[in-house]
Scaffold this motif. Sequence first.
Motif, mmCIF file in Angstrom:
data_model
loop_
_atom_site.group_PDB
_atom_site.id
_atom_site.type_symbol
_atom_site.label_atom_id
_atom_site.label_comp_id
_atom_site.label_asym_id
_atom_site.label_seq_id
_atom_site.Cartn_x
_atom_site.Cartn_y
_atom_site.Cartn_z
ATOM 1 N N ASP A 257 0.846 -1.197 0.000
ATOM 2 C CA ASP A 257 0.000 0.000 0.000
ATOM 3 C C ASP A 257 0.886 1.253 0.000
ATOM 4 O O ASP A 257 0.720 2.158 -0.829
ATOM 5 C CB ASP A 257 -0.906 -0.051 1.244
ATOM 6 C CG ASP A 257 -1.952 1.061 1.271
ATOM 7 O OD1 ASP A 257 -1.651 2.175 0.803
ATOM 8 O OD2 ASP A 257 -3.064 0.835 1.772
ATOM 9 N N VAL A 258 1.884 1.272 0.901
ATOM 10 C CA VAL A 258 2.758 2.462 1.004
ATOM 11 C C VAL A 258 3.456 2.737 -0.328
ATOM 12 O O VAL A 258 3.416 3.856 -0.847
ATOM 13 C CB VAL A 258 3.815 2.279 2.127
ATOM 14 C CG1 VAL A 258 4.865 3.383 2.070
ATOM 15 C CG2 VAL A 258 3.152 2.253 3.498
ATOM 16 N N VAL A 259 4.097 1.709 -0.898
ATOM 17 C CA VAL A 259 4.951 1.965 -2.068
ATOM 18 C C VAL A 259 4.168 2.165 -3.363
ATOM 19 O O VAL A 259 4.742 2.556 -4.384
ATOM 20 C CB VAL A 259 6.016 0.850 -2.280
ATOM 21 C CG1 VAL A 259 6.972 0.810 -1.096
ATOM 22 C CG2 VAL A 259 5.374 -0.518 -2.499
ATOM 23 N N THR A 260 2.848 1.914 -3.324
ATOM 24 C CA THR A 260 2.062 2.137 -4.541
ATOM 25 C C THR A 260 1.191 3.397 -4.440
ATOM 26 O O THR A 260 0.453 3.704 -5.365
ATOM 27 C CB THR A 260 1.172 0.907 -4.886
ATOM 28 O OG1 THR A 260 0.433 0.538 -3.724
ATOM 29 C CG2 THR A 260 2.019 -0.269 -5.326
ATOM 30 N N GLN A 261 1.303 4.119 -3.331
ATOM 31 C CA GLN A 261 0.581 5.402 -3.222
ATOM 32 C C GLN A 261 1.357 6.466 -4.006
ATOM 33 O O GLN A 261 2.595 6.452 -3.993
ATOM 34 C CB GLN A 261 0.522 5.870 -1.755
ATOM 35 C CG GLN A 261 -0.291 4.997 -0.830
ATOM 36 C CD GLN A 261 -1.768 5.066 -1.116
ATOM 37 O OE1 GLN A 261 -2.268 6.070 -1.614
ATOM 38 N NE2 GLN A 261 -2.477 3.983 -0.831
ATOM 39 N N PRO A 262 0.657 7.422 -4.631
ATOM 40 C CA PRO A 262 1.380 8.513 -5.301
ATOM 41 C C PRO A 262 2.287 9.259 -4.304
ATOM 42 O O PRO A 262 3.363 9.741 -4.670
ATOM 43 C CB PRO A 262 0.267 9.435 -5.813
ATOM 44 C CG PRO A 262 -0.998 8.633 -5.747
ATOM 45 C CD PRO A 262 -0.802 7.525 -4.756
ATOM 46 N N GLY A 263 1.869 9.300 -3.035
ATOM 47 C CA GLY A 263 2.652 10.002 -2.012
ATOM 48 C C GLY A 263 4.018 9.387 -1.770
ATOM 49 O O GLY A 263 4.902 10.028 -1.203
ATOM 50 N N TRP A 264 4.216 8.129 -2.175
ATOM 51 C CA TRP A 264 5.517 7.466 -1.955
ATOM 52 C C TRP A 264 6.619 8.162 -2.755
ATOM 53 O O TRP A 264 7.707 8.415 -2.253
ATOM 54 C CB TRP A 264 5.399 5.987 -2.330
ATOM 55 C CG TRP A 264 6.681 5.200 -2.320
ATOM 56 C CD1 TRP A 264 7.276 4.612 -3.392
ATOM 57 C CD2 TRP A 264 7.513 4.896 -1.186
ATOM 58 N NE1 TRP A 264 8.430 3.957 -3.000
ATOM 59 C CE2 TRP A 264 8.605 4.114 -1.659
ATOM 60 C CE3 TRP A 264 7.456 5.216 0.177
ATOM 61 C CZ2 TRP A 264 9.613 3.646 -0.820
ATOM 62 C CZ3 TRP A 264 8.476 4.751 1.010
ATOM 63 C CH2 TRP A 264 9.529 3.989 0.514
ATOM 64 N N GLN A 265 6.321 8.505 -4.010
ATOM 65 C CA GLN A 265 7.341 9.175 -4.839
ATOM 66 C C GLN A 265 7.648 10.562 -4.269
ATOM 67 O O GLN A 265 8.801 11.001 -4.259
ATOM 68 C CB GLN A 265 6.877 9.290 -6.308
ATOM 69 C CG GLN A 265 6.764 7.949 -7.028
ATOM 70 C CD GLN A 265 8.054 7.121 -6.955
ATOM 71 O OE1 GLN A 265 9.159 7.667 -6.951
ATOM 72 N NE2 GLN A 265 7.915 5.806 -6.857
#
Length: 372
Positions: A257-265
């Motif tokens: 979930d974390v690494v596929t959120q736009p917020g991760w980038q």
Amino acid sequence: MRGGPGDAIALHAGYPDRELLPQRLLRSALARAARSDAALTRPPAAGLPELQSWFASEVGGSTPVGVTPPAAGDVLVLPGSQSGLSSIFRALVMTGQPLLMESPTYWGAILAAAQAGVQVVPVPSGPEGPDPDELARAFEETGARVFYAQPNFANPTGARWSGAVTHQVLDVIRTYGAFLVEDDWAHDFAIDSDPRPLVALDDTGHVVYLRSLTKSVSPSVRVAAVIARGPAKQRISADLSASSMYVSGLLQAAALDVVTQPGWQTHLRTLRHQLRARRDLLVTSLREHAPQAHITSVPTGGLNLWVGLPDATDLHELVRDCEAAGVLIAPGNEWFPAEPAGPFMRLNYSGPNPGAFPAGAQRIGLALARQV
Ligand SMILES: Cc1ncc(COP(=O)(O)O)c(C=O)c1O
């Protein structure tokens, strides 16, 4: 204030401070995972298929035209990459057989090799990586079939292999029919240059690749992966079945979930700036206040400075003096698989309270001055 463990300036740790973690993304992800099926079901032994795909696609993103990227089925999800190291060494090196390792290198890999009962053979490595001729000689002389290395932002040195070394090492690996175990522990900690995973250049199964999210997502969400192909993958998978069996689906779902959120980038971009500012502050502070210390090379990524010390330095005494002065440092001898090449210390710039770096450097400088 100084002296007590609570207020010491901690430059010795291996993990980033919580202000460098994607806290908001992670808390939401954990809440969502808790409400999902992942909280109640057993995931497949190799990992959640979507997470396997994500790990494969991360490598696929740097794979050049003409090279087949890894498939989701080549990925095994791990409960942290430390257990992956143990499984890989057990699976690919027979007890008592040689394992080549960059020197200096991660102490946990040295420990895993010792526990697997394999014989570690150090291969000296510098800021540009190992000398490919020396590596070839080590394969020739020892009959080793596996080389453990960190081509990008190595722990402890911060070294990143040059493009030329990368290609030459791959040639050597193929010539000797060997495996390169590539530990990409700092993939998410790029500062001035992007990581170039070697596995992206190899579709022949000679590179066994480890990628961890422990330090970048959260030390509490201990999720990593190994990418391997063919019989090597089968052997590693068999070893993992006997040790960890499967990884908590809840943690896998949260990490995915974390690494596929736009917020991760966005988080990774902010992190890059934070790490750069912290690294530069520690470098400047050391140059100003501890001129006896020699920063071997300013790392372009990772979390650590590798610092050479005057030959006569008594490391044990230095660590003790620094601790008494309220600064915690890591003695460098733990990172050498054989005799240390000299006295070094490792300083981590991702710990708490970077505002105290100048004071920390000052105290290290004073402790070093007392040694001569
Ligand atoms: C180079 C390297 N490899 C592997 C590990 C272990 O990572 P994990 O926390 O995913 O087990 C570490 C942790 O410090 C490391 O520095």
